[in-house]
Design an enzyme around this catalytic site. Structure first.
Site, PDB file in Angstrom:
ATOM      1  N   LEU A  88       0.807  -1.219   0.000  1.00 19.79           N
ATOM      2  CA  LEU A  88       0.000   0.000   0.000  1.00 19.79           C
ATOM      3  C   LEU A  88       0.841   1.269   0.000  1.00 19.79           C
ATOM      4  O   LEU A  88       0.328   2.352   0.288  1.00 19.79           O
ATOM      5  CB  LEU A  88      -0.944  -0.003   1.210  1.00 19.79           C
ATOM      6  CG  LEU A  88      -1.951  -1.148   1.250  1.00 19.79           C
ATOM      7  CD1 LEU A  88      -2.914  -0.973   2.406  1.00 19.79           C
ATOM      8  CD2 LEU A  88      -2.722  -1.251  -0.064  1.00 19.79           C
TER       9      LEU A  88
ATOM     10  N   ARG B  80       4.107  -6.849  -1.523  1.00 22.47           N
ATOM     11  CA  ARG B  80       3.635  -7.475  -2.760  1.00 22.47           C
ATOM     12  C   ARG B  80       3.922  -8.979  -2.784  1.00 22.47           C
ATOM     13  O   ARG B  80       3.242  -9.723  -3.490  1.00 22.47           O
ATOM     14  CB  ARG B  80       4.293  -6.801  -3.960  1.00 22.47           C
ATOM     15  CG  ARG B  80       3.833  -5.381  -4.210  1.00 22.47           C
ATOM     16  CD  ARG B  80       2.502  -5.345  -4.929  1.00 22.47           C
ATOM     17  NE  ARG B  80       1.837  -4.057  -4.746  1.00 22.47           N
ATOM     18  CZ  ARG B  80       0.619  -3.776  -5.178  1.00 22.47           C
ATOM     19  NH1 ARG B  80      -0.068  -4.689  -5.833  1.00 22.47           N
ATOM     20  NH2 ARG B  80       0.072  -2.604  -4.958  1.00 22.47           N
TER      21      ARG B  80
ATOM     22  N   HIS C  76       2.798  -0.569 -14.625  1.00 23.21           N
ATOM     23  CA  HIS C  76       3.568  -1.650 -14.004  1.00 23.21           C
ATOM     24  C   HIS C  76       3.330  -2.987 -14.704  1.00 23.21           C
ATOM     25  O   HIS C  76       4.192  -3.865 -14.669  1.00 23.21           O
ATOM     26  CB  HIS C  76       3.245  -1.758 -12.513  1.00 23.21           C
ATOM     27  CG  HIS C  76       1.898  -2.340 -12.206  1.00 23.21           C
ATOM     28  ND1 HIS C  76       0.769  -1.572 -12.069  1.00 23.21           N
ATOM     29  CD2 HIS C  76       1.497  -3.622 -12.012  1.00 23.21           C
ATOM     30  CE1 HIS C  76      -0.261  -2.353 -11.803  1.00 23.21           C
ATOM     31  NE2 HIS C  76       0.142  -3.595 -11.768  1.00 23.21           N
TER      32      HIS C  76
ATOM     33  N   TYR D 265      -6.590  -8.789  -2.422  1.00 23.20           N
ATOM     34  CA  TYR D 265      -6.240  -7.527  -1.766  1.00 23.20           C
ATOM     35  C   TYR D 265      -7.395  -6.977  -0.929  1.00 23.20           C
ATOM     36  O   TYR D 265      -7.154  -6.264   0.056  1.00 23.20           O
ATOM     37  CB  TYR D 265      -5.658  -6.510  -2.753  1.00 23.20           C
ATOM     38  CG  TYR D 265      -6.583  -5.688  -3.609  1.00 23.20           C
ATOM     39  CD1 TYR D 265      -7.446  -4.732  -3.069  1.00 23.20           C
ATOM     40  CD2 TYR D 265      -6.539  -5.787  -5.005  1.00 23.20           C
ATOM     41  CE1 TYR D 265      -8.241  -3.949  -3.857  1.00 23.20           C
ATOM     42  CE2 TYR D 265      -7.330  -4.995  -5.812  1.00 23.20           C
ATOM     43  CZ  TYR D 265      -8.185  -4.079  -5.231  1.00 23.20           C
ATOM     44  OH  TYR D 265      -8.994  -3.287  -6.024  1.00 23.20           O
TER      45      TYR D 265
ATOM     46  N   ARG E 109     -24.628 -17.006  -9.781  1.00 19.73           N
ATOM     47  CA  ARG E 109     -26.071 -17.116  -9.550  1.00 19.73           C
ATOM     48  C   ARG E 109     -26.730 -15.753  -9.501  1.00 19.73           C
ATOM     49  O   ARG E 109     -26.156 -14.767  -9.043  1.00 19.73           O
ATOM     50  CB  ARG E 109     -26.334 -17.845  -8.231  1.00 19.73           C
ATOM     51  CG  ARG E 109     -26.523 -19.354  -8.357  1.00 19.73           C
ATOM     52  CD  ARG E 109     -27.803 -19.749  -9.059  1.00 19.73           C
ATOM     53  NE  ARG E 109     -28.992 -19.236  -8.440  1.00 19.73           N
ATOM     54  CZ  ARG E 109     -29.615 -19.815  -7.415  1.00 19.73           C
ATOM     55  NH1 ARG E 109     -29.152 -20.927  -6.902  1.00 19.73           N
ATOM     56  NH2 ARG E 109     -30.715 -19.288  -6.921  1.00 19.73           N
TER      57      ARG E 109
ATOM     58  N   ASN F 165     -24.628  -9.104  -3.598  1.00 25.54           N
ATOM     59  CA  ASN F 165     -23.302  -9.270  -3.010  1.00 25.54           C
ATOM     60  C   ASN F 165     -22.226  -8.644  -3.887  1.00 25.54           C
ATOM     61  O   ASN F 165     -21.224  -8.126  -3.382  1.00 25.54           O
ATOM     62  CB  ASN F 165     -23.000 -10.761  -2.804  1.00 25.54           C
ATOM     63  CG  ASN F 165     -23.889 -11.378  -1.736  1.00 25.54           C
ATOM     64  OD1 ASN F 165     -24.359 -10.676  -0.841  1.00 25.54           O
ATOM     65  ND2 ASN F 165     -24.117 -12.667  -1.835  1.00 25.54           N
TER      66      ASN F 165
ATOM     67  N   ARG G 151     -14.767  -1.905  -2.462  1.00 27.83           N
ATOM     68  CA  ARG G 151     -13.612  -1.349  -3.175  1.00 27.83           C
ATOM     69  C   ARG G 151     -13.597   0.170  -3.059  1.00 27.83           C
ATOM     70  O   ARG G 151     -12.555   0.776  -2.774  1.00 27.83           O
ATOM     71  CB  ARG G 151     -13.655  -1.765  -4.655  1.00 27.83           C
ATOM     72  CG  ARG G 151     -12.523  -1.202  -5.498  1.00 27.83           C
ATOM     73  CD  ARG G 151     -12.767  -1.451  -6.978  1.00 27.83           C
ATOM     74  NE  ARG G 151     -11.668  -0.923  -7.787  1.00 27.83           N
ATOM     75  CZ  ARG G 151     -11.547   0.345  -8.159  1.00 27.83           C
ATOM     76  NH1 ARG G 151     -12.479   1.215  -7.799  1.00 27.83           N
ATOM     77  NH2 ARG G 151     -10.513   0.742  -8.885  1.00 27.83           N
TER      78      ARG G 151
ATOM     79  N   GLN H 208      -6.792   6.366  -0.745  1.00 28.98           N
ATOM     80  CA  GLN H 208      -6.746   7.783  -1.093  1.00 28.98           C
ATOM     81  C   GLN H 208      -6.847   8.661   0.148  1.00 28.98           C
ATOM     82  O   GLN H 208      -7.310   9.804   0.082  1.00 28.98           O
ATOM     83  CB  GLN H 208      -7.889   8.124  -2.068  1.00 28.98           C
ATOM     84  CG  GLN H 208      -7.965   7.260  -3.298  1.00 28.98           C
ATOM     85  CD  GLN H 208      -6.795   7.441  -4.240  1.00 28.98           C
ATOM     86  OE1 GLN H 208      -6.002   8.366  -4.086  1.00 28.98           O
ATOM     87  NE2 GLN H 208      -6.660   6.556  -5.219  1.00 28.98           N
ATOM     88  N   HIS H 209      -6.415   8.131   1.284  1.00 28.94           N
ATOM     89  CA  HIS H 209      -6.425   8.907   2.533  1.00 28.94           C
ATOM     90  C   HIS H 209      -5.656  10.213   2.324  1.00 28.94           C
ATOM     91  O   HIS H 209      -4.599  10.233   1.694  1.00 28.94           O
ATOM     92  CB  HIS H 209      -5.784   8.075   3.641  1.00 28.94           C
ATOM     93  CG  HIS H 209      -5.959   8.651   5.011  1.00 28.94           C
ATOM     94  ND1 HIS H 209      -5.213   9.722   5.461  1.00 28.94           N
ATOM     95  CD2 HIS H 209      -6.782   8.305   6.033  1.00 28.94           C
ATOM     96  CE1 HIS H 209      -5.570  10.008   6.709  1.00 28.94           C
ATOM     97  NE2 HIS H 209      -6.517   9.167   7.079  1.00 28.94           N
TER      98      HIS H 209
END
Length: 627
Positions: free
Chosen positions: A141, A155, A224, A307, A344, A350, A358, A367-368
């Site tokens: 992070l 990672r 990346h 993640y 399903r 869900n 996310r 994005q703090h």
């Protein structure tokens, strides 16, 4: 492949497990690692190659296919007329060669997220390379670790988790739908793609490709994933893994292409344009395999599953999505000629929760506002240090931080340790960069002035950012700023995009579902069929402004500059606008009218306060008592 027939019943089958997909005679020899896809003729060809051709008539008479080979025992061979024990043992020995690689012991990892997981020997050989071990020194992070003390994971463990989940999903599909003819090669390739998908990340992960490289080398477009492909090729060649891969039944270069296509999409995008099927690694009837590691169609993939779980665990945030439930309902259905992974119909709610999770992770952690400015400061330090950091690459050539991406020998040496390298250096050339990093360590950070939103979507470039920073310096309120002189370089503007993973689109529109009454028919479920409480929009832009001057006088002035700038640009009112500039906000009529969400009245102390409640810091509003 086009002459595949419908499955026929195996002579030995006393259960559905021996219902095998039959194949007609094929002039193309399938590799031995694909024995599960053999029809009767391929099975007989294998017997001839093993010097057992005298028994092929018995196998052909009983319609023995590749799937049935795994279930052949001594008793079955005797039943079909192979009377001599020595002959039967020789046949069984030859057949076991087809899957003997699978009998090599797997290694067991004790992962805090997924528990005890088994890892295939080939994956272990990939893990035990310098290129993969490099991931131990890349924070998952990035700068968020400076805000959340538990976010120290790397990672390395994430990649192992994605490789494991990729295997779980492909094997779940194989067990549920054997007619998909998923081979051992397919499973291995999908696992390797999951394992290697993040090989190309740089120092502090997304900060490197999202902030540093665009500023250091604005002339190139680099992600990346591009480096992941180059690093994977380097890993395989540098460690001599091609013969090992072939020993484990992989077919090169076809399988190497398949692995890289799963990571970054079609390898030659220009040549693939206009083609119905742009991939080389697998034919179109295996299209569903491309949705496991990095799902370009709707974003539901095992990378996110890991993640979500791992980041929430280390951040101390609740994860509301359980990938194990998705595994139970995942099926492949055909949609417009392509086989897609579906779930399903009852799981639609869900999945909305998954994308909401996310978005929450981005808003609360990724994005703090403090983590974001720390990464901005690290980027500034790296840019100042870039010409002065030398990394030796292939052939003894030297590279800088920004050019190391061009050489995988050099890039392998580039990890988060460059932060300490600069911080602990004594070089005069690195003095400015060193001071910025010391300010981060001592928590002398740039201060956030506030956050706003544009009234419509903007196309923001680096030039736009620079012009906004100049405008901020010029946006002097009428009340003055107490003789504080602010320059464009005193401001930092960050534009943050929040979405559900597909910009302004609803990703669920690209998901297909099936009903329990018909497992083969894929359907689409629209948002208005689910709930009226779901988002109307799926993307927004946030504009954050920071000030590099941190003394009280400069900060007070900068905040008023910020409010005035928002008024001039017709952006939304900052949340604390009425507090930091009470004399300014009433001057903007639209801000007054929208003080309580589009003209709604606020219920305060048993009365209703109409809009425009604050003027010069005092309540001057009409009130109407409830009747």
């Amino acid at each position: 492949m086009s002459n595949r027939k419908r499955p026929l019943k195996d002579v030995f089958s006393s259960s559905d497990r021996l219902r095998t997909p039959e194949k007609g005679v094929s002039v193309v020899r399938l590799p031995d690692s694909d024995f599960m896809r053999w029809g009767v003729e391929e099975t007989c060809q294998y017997l001839r190659r093993q010097g057992l051709g005298q028994w092929e008539d018995a196998f052909r008479a009983q319609k023995v296919t590749g799937v049935g080979l795994r279930y052949l025992k001594d008793a079955e061979l005797e039943k079909i007329g192979i009377e001599c024990l020595g002959d039967r043992l020789q046949i069984l020995h030859s057949l076991r060669k087809l899957w003997q690689i699978e009998t090599e012991p797997n290694k067991v990892f004790n992962d805090p997220i997924h528990g005890h997981i088994e890892v295939h020997p080939l994956l272990i050989k990939i893990i035990d390379t310098p290129q993969f071990q490099r991931l131990r020194n890349l924070k998952q992070l990035g700068g968020t670790y400076f805000v959340f003390p538990g976010a120290s994971h790397n990672r390395f463990e994430h990649s192992i988790g994605v490789g494991y989940l990729a295997g779980q999903l492909v094997q779940a599909l194989n067990e549920r739908q054997p007619e998909l003819l998923i081979s051992r090669r397919d499973v291995l390739c999908v696992q390797i793609a999951g394992l290697c998908h993040d090989l190309g990340h740089g120092p502090f992960s997304h900060m490197f490709d999202g902030m540093f490289i665009p500023k250091a080398r604005p002339e190139i477009t680099w992600k990346h994933e591009t480096a992941s492909l180059a690093m994977f090729d380097y890993l395989v060649d540098d460690n001599g893994l091609k013969p090992v891969m072939e020993e484990h039944g992989m077919v090169l270069p076809e399988d190497l292409d398949f692995i890289k296509e799963q990571i970054a999409g079609p390898l030659n995008r220009d040549a693939a344009q206009g083609q119905k099927w742009p991939y080389k690694g697998r034919p179109e009837d295996k299209s569903f395999l491309y949705e496991i590691v990095a799902n370009k169609r709707n974003g539901i993939d095992v990378d996110k599953w890991d993640y979500f779980a791992r980041d929430c665990y280390h951040l101390g945030i609740q994860n509301n999505f359980d990938y194990r439930r998705f595994l139970k309902f995942a099926r492949v259905c055909e949609v417009d000629g392509q086989k897609l992974i579906c779930t399903r119909d009852k799981e639609v709610g869900n999945l909305y929760d998954m994308f909401h999770t996310r978005n929450c992770l981005h808003r609360r952690a990724y994005q703090h506002k403090v983590g974001s400015i720390i990464e901005t400061m690290i980027t500034e330090a790296f840019l100042k240090a870039d010409p002065h950091i030398q990394i030796e690459g292939s052939g003894g050539k030297m590279f800088t931080l920004s050019t190391a991406i061009d050489d995988m020998v050099a890039y392998t040496k580039l990890t988060d340790h460059v932060f300490e390298q600069i911080l602990n250096s004594s070089s005069e050339e690195l003095a400015e960069a060193r001071q910025i990093l010391r300010n981060i360590i001592c928590r002398h950070l740039y201060k956030c002035l506030g956050q706003t939103q544009p009234d419509k979507a903007l196309n923001v470039t680096q030039e736009t950012i620079h012009s906004w920073e100049a405008d901020l310096a010029r946006s002097i309120p009428q009340s003055g700023t107490q003789d504080v002189n602010l320059q464009p370089e005193d401001f930092v503007v960050r534009v943050i995009f929040m979405d559900y993973g597909m910009k302004e689109k609803n990703p669920i529109n690209n998901v297909r579902f099936y009903c329990k009454d018909d497992l083969t028919k894929a359907i689409q479920i629209r948002k208005n069929q689910v709930s009226k409480l779901l988002p109307e929009q799926f993307a927004e832009e946030l504009i954050r402004v920071y000030c590099k001057k941190t003394d009280d006088k400069s900060l007070e002035a900068a905040k008023k500059h910020f409010v005035q700038w928002c008024m001039n640009r017709n952006f939304s009112k900052p949340q604390d606008g009425d507090i930091i500039a009470p004399e300014l906000t009433p001057l903007k009529a639209s801000w007054c009218n929208n003080n309580n969400n589009e003209g709604e009245e606020a219920d305060v102390g048993g009365s209703q306060i109409t809009n425009c409640a604050l003027v010069n810091g005092h309540k001057k509003a009409k009130t109407q008592l409830f009747k």
